[in-house]
Scaffold this active site. Structure first.
Site, PDB file in Angstrom:
ATOM      1  N   LYS A  10       7.027  19.139  65.702  1.00  0.00           N
ATOM      2  CA  LYS A  10       7.935  20.246  65.438  1.00  0.00           C
ATOM      3  C   LYS A  10       9.051  20.203  66.477  1.00  0.00           C
ATOM      4  O   LYS A  10       8.802  20.334  67.678  1.00  0.00           O
ATOM      5  CB  LYS A  10       7.207  21.583  65.508  1.00  0.00           C
ATOM      6  N   GLY A  43       9.442  35.767  68.624  1.00  0.00           N
ATOM      7  CA  GLY A  43       8.700  36.795  69.345  1.00  0.00           C
ATOM      8  C   GLY A  43       9.212  38.211  69.164  1.00  0.00           C
ATOM      9  O   GLY A  43       8.690  39.141  69.778  1.00  0.00           O
ATOM     10  N   ALA A  68       9.330  31.980  63.107  1.00  0.00           N
ATOM     11  CA  ALA A  68       9.802  32.980  64.074  1.00  0.00           C
ATOM     12  C   ALA A  68      10.152  34.294  63.412  1.00  0.00           C
ATOM     13  O   ALA A  68      10.735  34.337  62.323  1.00  0.00           O
ATOM     14  CB  ALA A  68      10.997  32.485  64.875  1.00  0.00           C
ATOM     15  N   GLY A  69       9.767  35.384  64.086  1.00  0.00           N
ATOM     16  CA  GLY A  69      10.175  36.716  63.693  1.00  0.00           C
ATOM     17  C   GLY A  69       9.138  37.544  62.965  1.00  0.00           C
ATOM     18  O   GLY A  69       9.268  38.760  62.876  1.00  0.00           O
ATOM     19  N   ASN A  87       3.017  32.808  65.876  1.00  0.00           N
ATOM     20  CA  ASN A  87       2.153  32.803  67.045  1.00  0.00           C
ATOM     21  C   ASN A  87       2.017  34.212  67.614  1.00  0.00           C
ATOM     22  O   ASN A  87       0.953  34.822  67.597  1.00  0.00           O
ATOM     23  CB  ASN A  87       2.688  31.844  68.092  1.00  0.00           C
TER      24      ASN A  87
END
Length: 259
Positions: A101, A162, A188-189, A210
């Protein structure tokens, strides 16, 4: 119904990809990822020990490569040069593993992708034989350039890394997906299960997250919720939603009324 999710010639059942950072310890990491049902786990090579530090706990001891597809990432890289070096280190540590990635960040405050450096790194890594899943902005032009360059999956942000803000620009994402011939994966988000379901209902091939799991009050329970949300969102997309209407339509037919 056959619904295949394929990356680099390998088929997967789960469309949820998860990160391995921010958990309190390796045991919580293991339990959360098991609860998520994820088969692909991403690892920040510059921040996580996967063998480069022999005297420290090794993430691969709790997430073995014979059970999970390890997806090394270049988190923390701000130049193409650093990202390329990190990918090559990961390939050496993982015995020739080419799936990576790629993310090249623009600044520490927003962690927004530096698309110029991302394009530069992608070009080098494709020529070097890597299978690249690439984190990028939600710019349809850049997304298409990365695909045409040879990236096997394009991963536009839903919102800032995040942030937990969810999908802030679904219209750009729809444009990206309409023109894509490779999997589009939201990266993300995502903050909660409904965000994941929305991403899948838009038609995304998968969701990577994550923080939404690791920083939940109950990470293992949230991992389970995210698993279900991704599955439900995908089924909803495949089923096809009813058309939206301005006015009401009776649920029961009006024809053939008894009185």
């Amino acid at each position: 119904m056959t619904d295949v999710f394929e990356l680099a010639g390998r088929r997967y059942q789960s469309r949820l990809l998860v990160g391995t950072g921010k958990y309190k310890d390796l045991e919580e990491t293991r339990l959360a990822i098991e609860a998520s049902g994820a088969e692909i786990v991403t690892v920040a090579v510059r921040r996580t020990n996967i063998g480069q530090n022999p005297n420290e706990p090794n993430l691969l001891e709790v997430l073995p490569p014979n059970k999970y597809t390890i997806l090394p990432n270049t988190a923390g890289c701000y130049t193409a040069e650093d990202a390329v070096r990190t990918c090559r280190l990961a390939r050496e540590l993982l015995d020739g593993h080419n799936l990576v990635k790629l993310e090249v960040l623009g600044d520490e405050k927003t962690l927004y992708p530096n698309v110029v450096e991302t394009l530069k790194a992608a070009e080098i890594l494709v020529k070097d034989g890597f299978d690249i899943m690439v984190y990028t902005s939600d710019d349809p032009i850049i997304a298409k350039q990365l695909e045409d360059m040879g990236c096997i999956a394009v991963m536009p942000l839903g919102s800032l890394i995040g942030s937990g803000l969810g999908i802030v620009n679904p219209y750009n994402l729809r444009i990206i997906m309409e023109q894509a011939n490779v999997p589009i994966i939201i990266d993300a988000g995502v903050g909660t299960a409904s965000d994941a379901a929305i991403a899948m209902e838009l038609g995304c091939a998968g969701v990577l997250m994550n923080t939404a799991i690791a920083k939940a009050q109950h990470p293992i329970l949230m991992a389970s919720a995210m698993r279900k949300a991704v599955e439900a969102g995908r089924e909803s997309f495949l089923a096809g939603r009813m058309p939206k209407k301005l006015y009401a339509t009776a649920s029961s037919p009006l024809e053939g009324k008894f009185f």
